[in-house]
Design an enzyme around this catalytic site. Structure first.
Site, short mmCIF file in Angstrom:
data_model
loop_
_atom_site.label_atom_id
_atom_site.label_comp_id
_atom_site.label_asym_id
_atom_site.label_seq_id
_atom_site.Cartn_x
_atom_site.Cartn_y
_atom_site.Cartn_z
N CYS A 94 0.83 -1.21 0.00
CA CYS A 94 0.00 0.00 0.00
C CYS A 94 0.86 1.25 0.00
O CYS A 94 0.34 2.37 0.12
CB CYS A 94 -0.95 0.00 1.20
SG CYS A 94 -0.10 -0.03 2.80
N GLU A 106 -1.95 1.13 -4.64
CA GLU A 106 -1.82 -0.25 -4.16
C GLU A 106 -1.17 -1.05 -5.28
O GLU A 106 -1.65 -1.02 -6.42
CB GLU A 106 -3.20 -0.82 -3.82
CG GLU A 106 -3.16 -2.11 -3.03
CD GLU A 106 -3.29 -1.88 -1.53
OE1 GLU A 106 -3.24 -2.87 -0.79
OE2 GLU A 106 -3.44 -0.71 -1.11
#
Length: 366
Positions: free
Chosen positions: A323, A357
């Protein structure tokens, strides 16, 4: 939050900008072309949090716009799911005329699912009493005529569940349906449809796997449950107690027989694998019996710590979901010495933001 950037007509251009930025940032690792998985341009977030503004008899949701440096009223919220937007309208209509429920209410959190469940958490700057519970029960009964809803009240050192503090999500992944218990105030993937694409990608790139899988930072078992079909056995670790309990629920709900969850940190597990320390939580588990050729990691934004990274580097194949591209890049500086990137993906979990992401599959070269 930058409300001005939330324009579905510019979504494709914003996503293309992310792709170019990502490929340029990782060019030194000779990655393959980035495979891009787009989000819906609106109504994609399954959870949302709003502060509450009291103005005489009026009461409304607001967020803080960091660009404008001011609070912005949010009667509706474009990124939030249709279900959350519907609940926002219905809830505020019930809260406004109810002194017990609105008194010192400062925040409302929503957690929704594709399966149609929604959880509403009401946060207060006061202790909640029996009158609040009675009024909250009446509110739940009223809203239940339109929604599959549960309500939670929170105050300092106080939490009241009228029924349950979780929802059960149902995700259609390829030809299988997976059920996931998602607990209030615990981490869940915010963009459910992109989460499905992430699961499908992970299944696809590991479908020819041999042996067992080790997963670190498994959360509620989101990935390990879906990936279990590709491996003989799966051993997964997670530190947070609520996530471990949810993972055990999800394992049983999905009928997974080859997955074991251990409650411990990635750092402690690294020590156990290196024989540096022994842990009571590992009693009865023969780590040496696992033949893990593949390791899966989905670490927090800080990335993987040095000791755990050394453990990860020892595996033939590394599936890494990140992330935070910055810490992924830092970790790849080390992993690139022994592995090459064979798959590279961008999952747009967070449209209209700079957040990216990413997923990489690394395979050993030496």
């Amino acid at each position: 939050m930058n409300l001005a950037a939330m324009d579905p007509q510019t979504y494709d251009a914003q996503l293309e900008h992310k792709r170019i930025k990502l490929e340029q940032a990782f060019a030194q690792f000779e990655t393959p072309s980035v495979e891009v998985f787009a989000s819906e341009p609106a109504n994609y977030r399954m959870r949302a949090e709003f502060r509450m503004w009291h103005d005489g008899d009026d009461l409304y949701y607001y967020m803080f716009d960091k660009v404008l440096n001011e609070k912005v009223r949010c009667d509706q919220y474009l990124p939030a799911s249709v279900l959350i937007n519907q609940m926002m309208s219905a809830l505020i209509a019930e809260l406004k005329p109810n002194p017990s429920l609105r008194h010192k209410l400062f925040q409302v959190d929503f957690l929704s699912t594709l399966s149609g469940e929604i959880l509403v958490s009401l946060l207060y700057h006061r202790q909640l009493d029996d009158q609040w519970r009675t009024n909250a029960a009446a509110l739940k009964a009223k809203l239940s005529s339109q929604f599959n809803v549960n309500i939670i009240g929170r105050a300092r050192k106080q939490k009241i569940d009228l029924d349950k503090d979780f929802v059960v999500e149902s995700l259609q992944v390829n030809d299988k349906t997976f059920l996931y218990k998602q607990i209030e105030n615990s981490f869940t993937q915010p963009n459910a449809k992109v989460a499905v694409k992430m699961l499908e990608w992970a299944i696809d790139v590991t479908q020819d796997s041999q042996g067992d899988l080790l997963e670190l930072y498994c959360g509620n078992g989101n990935f390990s449950i879906a990936l279990a079909q590709n491996f003989n056995r799966v051993l997964a670790t997670e530190l947070a107690k609520p996530s471990v309990e949810a993972a055990q629920y999800n394992i049983e709900a999905n009928g997974i027989k080859n997955l074991q969850i251990i409650r411990m940190s990635a750092e402690d597990f690294s020590d156990a694998m290196a024989k540096k320390r022994s842990f009571r939580r590992l009693e009865g588990i023969d780590l040496d019996s696992y033949v893990c050729n593949t390791i899966f990691v989905d670490p927090p934004r800080a990335g993987i710590d040095p000791d755990t990274l050394a453990l990860v580097q020892g595996y033939e194949r590394i599936l890494y979901i990140s992330c935070n591209p910055d810490t992924l890049k830092d970790n790849l500086e080390q992993l690139y010495k022994t592995h090459r990137v064979t798959q590279f993906a961008l999952f747009d979990q967070f449209p209209y933001t700079d957040h990216m992401e990413t997923g990489v599959l690394l395979e050993r070269t030496q």
